[in-house]
Design an enzyme around this catalytic site. Sequence first.
Site, mmCIF file in Angstrom:
data_model
loop_
_atom_site.group_PDB
_atom_site.id
_atom_site.type_symbol
_atom_site.label_atom_id
_atom_site.label_comp_id
_atom_site.label_asym_id
_atom_site.label_seq_id
_atom_site.Cartn_x
_atom_site.Cartn_y
_atom_site.Cartn_z
ATOM 1 N N HIS A 1 36.611 16.923 49.162
ATOM 2 C CA HIS A 1 35.620 17.968 49.434
ATOM 3 C C HIS A 1 34.810 17.701 50.695
ATOM 4 O O HIS A 1 33.791 18.352 50.929
ATOM 5 C CB HIS A 1 34.686 18.146 48.238
ATOM 6 C CG HIS A 1 35.358 18.712 47.030
ATOM 7 N ND1 HIS A 1 34.775 18.722 45.780
ATOM 8 C CD2 HIS A 1 36.579 19.283 46.877
ATOM 9 C CE1 HIS A 1 35.615 19.275 44.910
ATOM 10 N NE2 HIS A 1 36.703 19.614 45.562
ATOM 11 N N ARG B 1 19.923 17.473 51.231
ATOM 12 C CA ARG B 1 20.955 16.741 50.498
ATOM 13 C C ARG B 1 21.351 15.456 51.230
ATOM 14 O O ARG B 1 21.562 14.407 50.604
ATOM 15 C CB ARG B 1 22.187 17.618 50.294
ATOM 16 C CG ARG B 1 21.954 18.814 49.383
ATOM 17 C CD ARG B 1 23.270 19.462 48.983
ATOM 18 N NE ARG B 1 24.031 18.571 48.141
ATOM 19 C CZ ARG B 1 25.348 18.622 47.991
ATOM 20 N NH1 ARG B 1 26.063 19.513 48.654
ATOM 21 N NH2 ARG B 1 25.973 17.776 47.192
ATOM 22 N N CYS C 1 32.151 20.964 64.553
ATOM 23 C CA CYS C 1 31.696 21.998 65.471
ATOM 24 C C CYS C 1 32.390 23.313 65.144
ATOM 25 O O CYS C 1 33.619 23.354 65.006
ATOM 26 C CB CYS C 1 31.995 21.590 66.911
ATOM 27 S SG CYS C 1 31.512 22.835 68.129
ATOM 28 N N CYS D 1 29.198 6.338 32.973
ATOM 29 C CA CYS D 1 30.280 5.632 33.664
ATOM 30 C C CYS D 1 29.864 4.216 34.077
ATOM 31 O O CYS D 1 30.685 3.298 34.081
ATOM 32 C CB CYS D 1 30.717 6.409 34.899
ATOM 33 S SG CYS D 1 31.250 8.093 34.565
#
Length: 303
Positions: free
Chosen positions: A153, A100, A161, A288
């Site tokens: 998010h 990702r 860590c 959009c």
Amino acid sequence: MLLQNRAVIALGLRMCSTHVTKGPLVDPARPSTDMTEFRLAFSKAKHIAIITGAGVSAESGVPTFRGENEKWRKWQSQDLATPEAFSRNPSRVWEFYHYRRELAFNKKPSAAHVAIADCEARLRKQGRSVVVITQCVDDLHRQAGSKHVLKIHGSLTETRCVSCGHVTVNKRSPICAALKDKGEPGPDVADAQIPVDKLPRCDERDCHGLLRPNVVFFGETLDSHILTKVEKEMEICDLCLVVGTSSIVYPAAMFGPRVASRGVPVAEFNINTTPKTEYFTYHFQGPCGTTLPPALAPHESEI
């Protein structure tokens, strides 16, 4: 304190009900599709809050957790993005997030990202403000030039860590040698099974703890400090835009309706209607990147 109290709601919660606040919905004639009317409200607004979701980044080619991207290899994406999955198999989860990260690092801001950033810069010179409250975990709003961004998010460009809790910006590619060329999503690709000591490690002195992506996994609570900032923006905004979000992930799904309950104009920009469309003043359907630039372009009243 409302949003801080709602911080205990898990990110993965899905709700189908449109019941957000007590009292009547907006005028049944709404939502309006009158761009001229929206532009007039836009010209008068001093504090604009723009809530963005995965649809904005999808137009840049960043995959979401839904549709054809629900699976990575043979695993459900949402099942990998959990603290339990990371605890059981950090190698597999890091492969997924490495995939990702690398995808996001190679994407460019969409027309919607650019329109928002340009609007913020222009209105700042007029003594007006624009804040972006985003559910996206990529860096595309920043790349486009937005300065006032609240990432509820988390971010793929940060690590945390698990031992000392240190958070840092981390844009290394690959993030560690063991993940180089790993993370391919094909259903027949085998897990790399990277030893845990070869996964990304903390650089803080005497720590060397295991790093994890600094994103909010499904089942985790949102950062209360970020939610406090969001609450303030929800209280002072006099125009709200809800852009490219399905409005089904809580607590973000309640932000727009909460503003609307104060009588503040809220405009939704999405390729489809959502469970919250009926609460809003305006709805502009379509990509959009097509609908947002003209909506945020300089108004004739601007000096």
